[in-house]
Design a protein around this motif. Structure first.
Motif, PDB file in Angstrom:
ATOM      1  N   GLY B 152       0.822  -1.209   0.000  1.00 29.79           N
ATOM      2  CA  GLY B 152       0.000   0.000   0.000  1.00 29.79           C
ATOM      3  C   GLY B 152       0.857   1.261   0.000  1.00 29.79           C
ATOM      4  O   GLY B 152       0.637   2.189  -0.765  1.00 29.79           O
ATOM      5  N   GLY B 153       1.872   1.261   0.845  1.00 29.71           N
ATOM      6  CA  GLY B 153       2.737   2.420   0.944  1.00 29.71           C
ATOM      7  C   GLY B 153       3.518   2.663  -0.340  1.00 29.71           C
ATOM      8  O   GLY B 153       3.678   3.795  -0.788  1.00 29.71           O
ATOM      9  N   GLU B 154       3.996   1.580  -0.951  1.00 28.46           N
ATOM     10  CA  GLU B 154       4.757   1.721  -2.200  1.00 28.46           C
ATOM     11  C   GLU B 154       3.897   2.305  -3.319  1.00 28.46           C
ATOM     12  O   GLU B 154       4.366   3.090  -4.140  1.00 28.46           O
ATOM     13  CB  GLU B 154       5.294   0.348  -2.635  1.00 28.46           C
ATOM     14  CG  GLU B 154       6.510  -0.097  -1.847  1.00 28.46           C
ATOM     15  CD  GLU B 154       6.982  -1.478  -2.262  1.00 28.46           C
ATOM     16  OE1 GLU B 154       8.194  -1.656  -2.391  1.00 28.46           O
ATOM     17  OE2 GLU B 154       6.127  -2.375  -2.465  1.00 28.46           O
ATOM     18  N   LEU B 180      -1.726   4.171   5.647  1.00 29.86           N
ATOM     19  CA  LEU B 180      -0.264   4.290   5.667  1.00 29.86           C
ATOM     20  C   LEU B 180       0.251   4.294   7.101  1.00 29.86           C
ATOM     21  O   LEU B 180      -0.348   4.906   7.976  1.00 29.86           O
ATOM     22  CB  LEU B 180       0.168   5.596   4.990  1.00 29.86           C
ATOM     23  CG  LEU B 180      -0.030   5.713   3.490  1.00 29.86           C
ATOM     24  CD1 LEU B 180       0.699   6.948   2.985  1.00 29.86           C
ATOM     25  CD2 LEU B 180       0.488   4.476   2.783  1.00 29.86           C
ATOM     26  N   ASP B 181       1.387   3.621   7.295  1.00 31.25           N
ATOM     27  CA  ASP B 181       2.009   3.734   8.605  1.00 31.25           C
ATOM     28  C   ASP B 181       2.788   5.043   8.657  1.00 31.25           C
ATOM     29  O   ASP B 181       2.900   5.761   7.669  1.00 31.25           O
ATOM     30  CB  ASP B 181       2.898   2.525   8.911  1.00 31.25           C
ATOM     31  CG  ASP B 181       4.028   2.386   7.904  1.00 31.25           C
ATOM     32  OD1 ASP B 181       4.470   3.420   7.346  1.00 31.25           O
ATOM     33  OD2 ASP B 181       4.463   1.251   7.661  1.00 31.25           O
ATOM     34  N   LYS B 186       5.341   9.861   6.231  1.00 33.97           N
ATOM     35  CA  LYS B 186       6.417  10.863   6.180  1.00 33.97           C
ATOM     36  C   LYS B 186       6.996  10.956   4.766  1.00 33.97           C
ATOM     37  O   LYS B 186       7.301  12.048   4.293  1.00 33.97           O
ATOM     38  CB  LYS B 186       7.533  10.466   7.163  1.00 33.97           C
ATOM     39  CG  LYS B 186       7.273  10.954   8.573  1.00 33.97           C
ATOM     40  CD  LYS B 186       8.486  10.619   9.438  1.00 33.97           C
ATOM     41  CE  LYS B 186       8.155  10.816  10.912  1.00 33.97           C
ATOM     42  NZ  LYS B 186       9.140  10.156  11.790  1.00 33.97           N
ATOM     43  N   VAL B 187       7.131   9.812   4.137  1.00 35.14           N
ATOM     44  CA  VAL B 187       7.668   9.819   2.776  1.00 35.14           C
ATOM     45  C   VAL B 187       6.743  10.619   1.859  1.00 35.14           C
ATOM     46  O   VAL B 187       7.183  11.447   1.057  1.00 35.14           O
ATOM     47  CB  VAL B 187       7.830   8.376   2.237  1.00 35.14           C
ATOM     48  CG1 VAL B 187       8.199   8.401   0.765  1.00 35.14           C
ATOM     49  CG2 VAL B 187       8.877   7.631   3.040  1.00 35.14           C
ATOM     50  N   VAL B 188       5.432  10.369   1.992  1.00 36.91           N
ATOM     51  CA  VAL B 188       4.469  11.086   1.160  1.00 36.91           C
ATOM     52  C   VAL B 188       4.539  12.586   1.456  1.00 36.91           C
ATOM     53  O   VAL B 188       4.604  13.413   0.540  1.00 36.91           O
ATOM     54  CB  VAL B 188       3.035  10.536   1.406  1.00 36.91           C
ATOM     55  CG1 VAL B 188       2.001  11.455   0.788  1.00 36.91           C
ATOM     56  CG2 VAL B 188       2.914   9.122   0.845  1.00 36.91           C
ATOM     57  N   GLN B 209      -5.871  14.346  10.790  1.00 39.51           N
ATOM     58  CA  GLN B 209      -5.042  15.541  10.824  1.00 39.51           C
ATOM     59  C   GLN B 209      -3.555  15.235  10.718  1.00 39.51           C
ATOM     60  O   GLN B 209      -2.762  16.108  10.430  1.00 39.51           O
ATOM     61  CB  GLN B 209      -5.307  16.369  12.099  1.00 39.51           C
ATOM     62  CG  GLN B 209      -5.472  15.564  13.364  1.00 39.51           C
ATOM     63  CD  GLN B 209      -6.889  15.021  13.521  1.00 39.51           C
ATOM     64  OE1 GLN B 209      -7.306  14.107  12.817  1.00 39.51           O
ATOM     65  NE2 GLN B 209      -7.649  15.587  14.448  1.00 39.51           N
ATOM     66  N   ARG B 210      -3.191  13.971  10.921  1.00 39.24           N
ATOM     67  CA  ARG B 210      -1.782  13.627  11.054  1.00 39.24           C
ATOM     68  C   ARG B 210      -0.940  14.062   9.848  1.00 39.24           C
ATOM     69  O   ARG B 210       0.106  14.677   9.992  1.00 39.24           O
ATOM     70  CB  ARG B 210      -1.669  12.121  11.212  1.00 39.24           C
ATOM     71  CG  ARG B 210      -0.563  11.735  12.148  1.00 39.24           C
ATOM     72  CD  ARG B 210      -0.364  10.278  12.020  1.00 39.24           C
ATOM     73  NE  ARG B 210      -0.163   9.573  13.257  1.00 39.24           N
ATOM     74  CZ  ARG B 210      -0.365   8.256  13.346  1.00 39.24           C
ATOM     75  NH1 ARG B 210      -0.852   7.589  12.314  1.00 39.24           N
ATOM     76  NH2 ARG B 210      -0.101   7.634  14.455  1.00 39.24           N
ATOM     77  N   LEU B 211      -1.431  13.761   8.666  1.00 40.34           N
ATOM     78  CA  LEU B 211      -0.682  14.120   7.466  1.00 40.34           C
ATOM     79  C   LEU B 211      -0.461  15.629   7.403  1.00 40.34           C
ATOM     80  O   LEU B 211       0.592  16.105   6.992  1.00 40.34           O
ATOM     81  CB  LEU B 211      -1.433  13.640   6.213  1.00 40.34           C
ATOM     82  CG  LEU B 211      -0.810  13.988   4.859  1.00 40.34           C
ATOM     83  CD1 LEU B 211       0.521  13.266   4.673  1.00 40.34           C
ATOM     84  CD2 LEU B 211      -1.742  13.633   3.723  1.00 40.34           C
TER      85      LEU B 211
END
Lengths: 495, 260
Positions: B152-154, B180-181, B186-188, B209-211
Motif C-alpha cells: 500500500g505504501g509503495e 499508511l504507517d 512521512k515519505v508522502v 489531521q496527522r498528514l
C-alpha cells in the motif's frame, strides 16, 4: 506417389483421439460439388504448372477424397456453408484469363515481375529485390501473389550453404525426390477437409531445406498476398531442417478489402531432424471484413510439424489479428526422445471476428517437453476460442507439458472461450495448466487517462503488456509489426 | 486564480435524487495548499473524482474553471495534460506495463500539450533518475510493472513519484494517507513538501489531521453533507483534533435551523 508409411502410425494415433476425431477426420459422405471446382480444374492447375505425373496423382487422389468429406463446423464459429464452386482456384498476375494454353507459369523467378505487383509488395514493405538492398535487408523473402510465387530473394547466397529456398512449384521441378519424400508425410491429403482441398488445388508456397550442420545465417520468410476477388489461396509450405541445423522462418500475410468472403486454406509441414531447431513465426493480418466481418478472409489452415529425431526443437509463434474466421492449430508431434515443442500465440479478435485457434502437442518420445503460452484478446462483438490438445502416449516416459492460457476481454459484448484437452497415458508425465481471464477495467483506463494518456494508447499499452511473453519470442521487427497491428486492430474497440 | 469551483452539485451517474455535492465553492490561487477534511460520506472523494473527470459522476449544477478553461468540458486526459493530477486513494495495478513505459508515455503526452519535443528513452531515464534521487525512491521503481506487487505504501509513493515527473499545476491527493504507517506517511509528506512551489497548488483530501502536521496547509476546509461548512487556517486542524467533527457539525446544523 508413394505413401511414407512410417508416419502412418502417427496419423492413426492422431485419428484415435475421440474429442478431435469429429473435427479433423470427418467421414460422412456428402453431395459432390459440380462446376467451379472439379477434376478438370485440378488437372488444369497441374498442367499450368507443368507438373510431373506423381504430383498430378497426388492432387487427384486428394480431390477424390475431398469430395467424400463434409465441411467441418465443429469450431466455435458461425459461418454459412461455403460455396466452393463460387471461387477461382488459380490466379496469377501475369495472365488473368488463365486459359490452359498459357505458357508455363511455374517459373516464377525467370519471368519479369509485373510492375504493379512489384509496387504492391513495395508498399507492403516487403523487400522483394533482395539483391538491391543486400546489405540492408538481413532476410530472404519469397513473395507469393495469389497463386504464384513472384520473387524469391537471396537464393544464390543461401545456395552456397546448400540451403534450398524456393517456391513450392519450383521445388516440384528441381527437387522432386525431396518433395516426394516429404509431401503429405506430416499432413496427409486425407487429414481433414481443408487439407484435402489444399492437396488437390495447392497453388504455390515455399519450400525450404536446411542441410545437415547448417545454421541459416539469415531469417527466411514468405509473404502471402491474396489479390484477386473471389480467389482462394491454397499455399503449401514444406520446411525441412536436417540434422544439427537451425532456421528461423517468418510468414506474413495480407489481402485487400473486398466485399465478398475470400478463402484461404493453407497446409504447412515442418520436419525437424535430430538436434535441429526450427522457429516458425507468423504475423497474420488477413482482411477481417467490414464492421460485421462481411467479406473478410476465411482462414482454414493446417500447420503441423514433427520433431523426428532426438533433441529436435520446433517452436511456433503466431500473432493472429486478421481474418473473419480463423481455424488454425499449429501442432507438434514430438517423436524424437528429448524433443521440444513450443507454441506461443496471440490471437486478437475485434468487431465480429471469430477465432478458434490453439495447438496440439503429441508426445511420443521419451522425456519430450512442450510449452504452450496462449494469449487471447477479444474486443467488440467477437469470439475468441483457445482449443488445445496435449496428448501423452504410453511411450512418452517422463514427458512434461506446461500450458498457460490467458484471456483478456475488452468491452462487454465479446466472448473468450478455452477448451483444453489433456490426455495422459503415461503416469510419469508432468502436466501443468494455468488459465486466467481478465478484463481491461474502467479503473485502469481512468488511471492512464488521469496521467494524460489517451484511452486508445492506454488500451494498446495494456494489451501489449498482456502479450509481452509471446511477442518476446518473435524476431524483433516482427514483434514491432505485431504490436502496431494490435493497436490498429483495436481502434474503436471501446466506447 | 488557478481553480474556481462555484456552486458545484454532483451525484453518482446512475443514482439520481441522491446528490453528493450540494453547492460547493472553492477558490485556489497558485502556490496555495488547501486541506479538505470531513467525516466519512461528506463528499471528499467525490470532489476529487469530479475534478479529475471520472465518468461515474454527473454534474447537475455549478461551474469549475481551471486556468481560464471550463474544466468540466474537458476529457480526463485533457485535464491531466493541462496540469491536473490526482493521487489515487487506491492506485491501480497494470500488469505487464512497466512504470518506465507508462510514465514515459504520460510525460510525453504532457510535453506534447506544452509544445515540447518528446523525451527518448535515454533522456527520460536521466530525467526519471533525477526525480528518484530527489524523492529518495527505490532504484528499481522504473523497471517494475505499474503498482503490481507493491505494498500500500509503495503504491502511494509511486503516485507521488508520478506527480514529480508530470510537474502538474494542481495536485489533488485523495486520502493518500489512508492505510499508511507513520514512515510511509512521512515519505508522502516529504514528497509533497519538496514539490511545493509558487506556481503549484495542492488539494489535500484527508480524514485525519496527522498528514497535515507534516504538510502544513495554508487553508483548511471542513466538508460536510456536500458543502464546505467552515474554512480557516492551520489552527482549524487543531480545533478538530481537540473537539472532533461533531461540535462543528452541530453548530452548523443549529445555524441552518436558525436561518430557516
Amino acid at each position: 506417389m508413394s505413401e511414407t508409411t512410417q508416419y502412418q502410425e502417427i496419423n492413426d494415433l492422431l485419428s484415435k483421439n475421440s474429442s478431435y476425431k469429429e473435427g479433423f477426420f470427418t467421414q460422412t459422405i456428402v453431395d459432390t460439388f459440380a462446376k467451379g471446382l472439379n477434376e478438370e480444374v485440378v488437372r488444369a492447375i497441374s498442367a499450368k504448372k507443368n507438373e510431373p505425373e506423381w504430383m498430378l496423382d497426388f492432387r487427384l487422389k486428394a480431390f477424390a477424397h475431398w469430395k467424400t468429406l463434409e465441411e467441418p463446423h465443429w469450431a466455435k464459429a458461425n459461418y454459412d456453408a461455403i460455396d466452393y464452386q463460387d471461387y477461382s482456384y488459380y490466379s496469377a498476375p501475369e495472365c488473368n484469363s488463365c486459359s490452359s494454353d498459357c505458357p508455363s507459369g511455374n517459373k516464377g523467378l525467370s519471368m519479369e515481375m509485373d510492375p504493379e505487383v512489384a509496387k504492391a509488395f513495395a508498399s507492403l514493405g516487403v523487400p522483394i529485390y533482395g539483391e538491391d538492398s543486400a546489405e540492408k535487408a538481413n532476410i530472404a523473402v519469397d513473395a507469393i501473389f495469389d497463386s504464384v510465387s513472384v520473387s524469391t530473394t537471396k537464393r544464390a547466397e543461401l545456395e552456397k550453404l546448400g540451403i534450398i529456398f524456393c517456391s513450392f512449384s519450383e521445388a516440384v521441378h528441381d527437387y522432386p525426390e525431396l518433395v516426394q519424400k516429404y509431401l503429405g508425410t506430416v499432413v496427409p491429403y486425407h487429414d481433414n477437409f481443408f487439407a484435402a482441398l489444399n492437396s488437390a488445388v495447392a497453388s504455390d508456397g515455399t519450400f525450404v531445406y536446411i542441410p545437415e550442420d547448417v545454421r541459416s545465417p539469415i531469417d527466411l520468410s514468405t509473404y502471402f498476398r491474396i489479390n484477386e476477388a473471389k480467389t482462394g489461396q491454397f499455399e503449401r509450405t514444406i520446411l525441412i531442417a536436417d540434422k544439427n541445423s537451425y532456421v528461423s522462418y517468418l510468414e506474413g500475410c495480407s489481402a485487400p478489402v473486398r466485399d465478398s468472403y475470400q478463402l484461404h486454406a493453407a497446409v504447412v509441414e515442418v520436419i525437424v531432424h535430430e538436434n535441429a531447431e526450427v522457429k516458425y513465426s507468423t504475423v497474420q493480418n488477413w482482411y477481417p471484413g467490414d464492421e460485421d466481418c462481411e467479406g473478410g478472409i476465411l482462414n482454414f489452415v493446417t500447420k503441423r510439424g514433427i520433431c523426428e529425431g532426438a533433441h529436435a526443437k520446433l517452436s511456433w509463434t503466431q500473432a493472429e489479428t486478421g481474418s473473419a474466421i480463423t481455424w488454425k492449430y499449429p501442432s507438434c508431434i514430438l517423436k524424437g526422445d528429448y524433443s521440444i515443442g513450443e507454441f506461443y500465440s496471440v490471437a486478437l479478435t475485434n468487431r465480429r471476428q471469430q477465432a478458434d485457434t490453439g495447438t496440439k502437442m503429441i508426445h511420443i518420445g521419451k522425456n519430450t517437453r512442450s510449452t504452450i503460452i496462449s494469449k487471447g484478446l477479444s474486443a467488440g462483438k467477437s469470439d475468441n476460442t483457445y482449443r488445445g490438445l496435449v496428448r501423452i502416449l504410453p511411450s512418452a516416459e517422463g514427458a512434461r507439458n506446461f500450458t498457460q492460457c490467458d484471456s483478456m476481454l475488452i468491452g462487454d459484448q465479446c466472448g473468450a472461450h478455452t477448451f483444453p484437452y489433456i490426455e495422459v497415458e503415461n503416469a510419469t508425465a508432468k502436466m501443468e495448466h494455468e488459465a486466467t481471464t481478465s478484463r481491461i477495467g474502467e479503473d485502469q483506463l481512468f488511471y492512464c487517462q488521469q496521467r494524460g494518456i489517451s484511452e486508445q494508447d492506454a488500451i494498446s499499452m495494456i494489451v501489449n503488456g498482456f502479450c509481452k511473453e509471446v511477442f518476446s519470442e518473435l524476431p524483433l521487427e516482427f514483434a514491432q509489426e505485431a504490436e502496431e497491428l494490435l493497436a490498429i486492430s483495436l481502434e474503436g474497440s471501446v466506447g | 486564480m488557478l481553480l474556481t469551483v462555484k456552486n458545484l452539485h454532483a451525484q453518482v451517474a446512475d443514482e439520481i435524487d441522491k446528490p453528493i455535492l450540494k453547492g460547493l465553492n472553492l477558490d485556489i490561487k497558485p502556490g496555495e495548499v488547501h486541506a479538505i477534511m470531513g467525516p466519512n460520506g461528506a463528499g471528499k472523494s467525490t470532489l476529487s473524482s469530479v475534478l479529475a473527470g471520472r465518468e461515474d459522476y454527473e454534474i447537475t449544477d455549478g461551474t469549475v474553471e481551471f486556468s481560464g478553461d471550463d474544466l468540466l468540458a474537458l476529457s480526463p486526459e485533457e485535464r491531466a495534460r493541462k496540469g491536473v493530477f490526482l493521487a489515487f486513494q487506491y492506485p491501480v495495478e497494470i500488469p505487464g506495463v512497466s512504470n518506465k513505459l507508462f510514465m514515459q508515455t504520460a510525460v510525453n503526452a504532457i510535453r506534447e500539450e506544452n509544445g515540447l519535443p518528446a523525451l527518448d528513452m535515454f533522456d527520460f531515464d536521466r530525467y526519471a533518475q533525477s526525480k528518484i534521487d530527489l524523492l529518495k525512491m527505490p532504484k528499481d521503481l522504473l523497471d517494475r510493472s505499474v503498482n503490481v506487487g507493491f505494498s500500500g505504501g509503495e503504491k502511494k509513493r509511486n503516485d507521488i513519484f508520478q506527480m514529480a515527473l508530470l510537474e502538474p499545476k494542481l495536485c489533488i491527493l485523495d486520502e493518500t494517507d489512508s492505510g499508511l504507517d507513520i514512515d510511509a506517511m512521512k515519505v508522502v509528506a516529504n514528497g509533497v513538501n519538496s514539490l511545493r512551489s509558487p506556481d503549484r497548488s495542492f488539494i489535500v483530501v484527508t480524514h485525519y489531521q496527522r498528514l497535515l502536521d507534516y504538510i502544513k496547509p495554508d487553508f483548511v476546509h471542513v466538508l460536510f453533507d456536500g458543502k464546505i461548512i467552515q474554512s480557516g487556517g492551520f489552527e482549524l486542524v487543531h480545533a478538530l483534533e481537540e473537539k472532533g467533527y461533531d461540535d462543528m457539525i452541530q453548530a452548523h446544523q443549529q445555524l441552518q435551523h436558525n436561518q430557516k
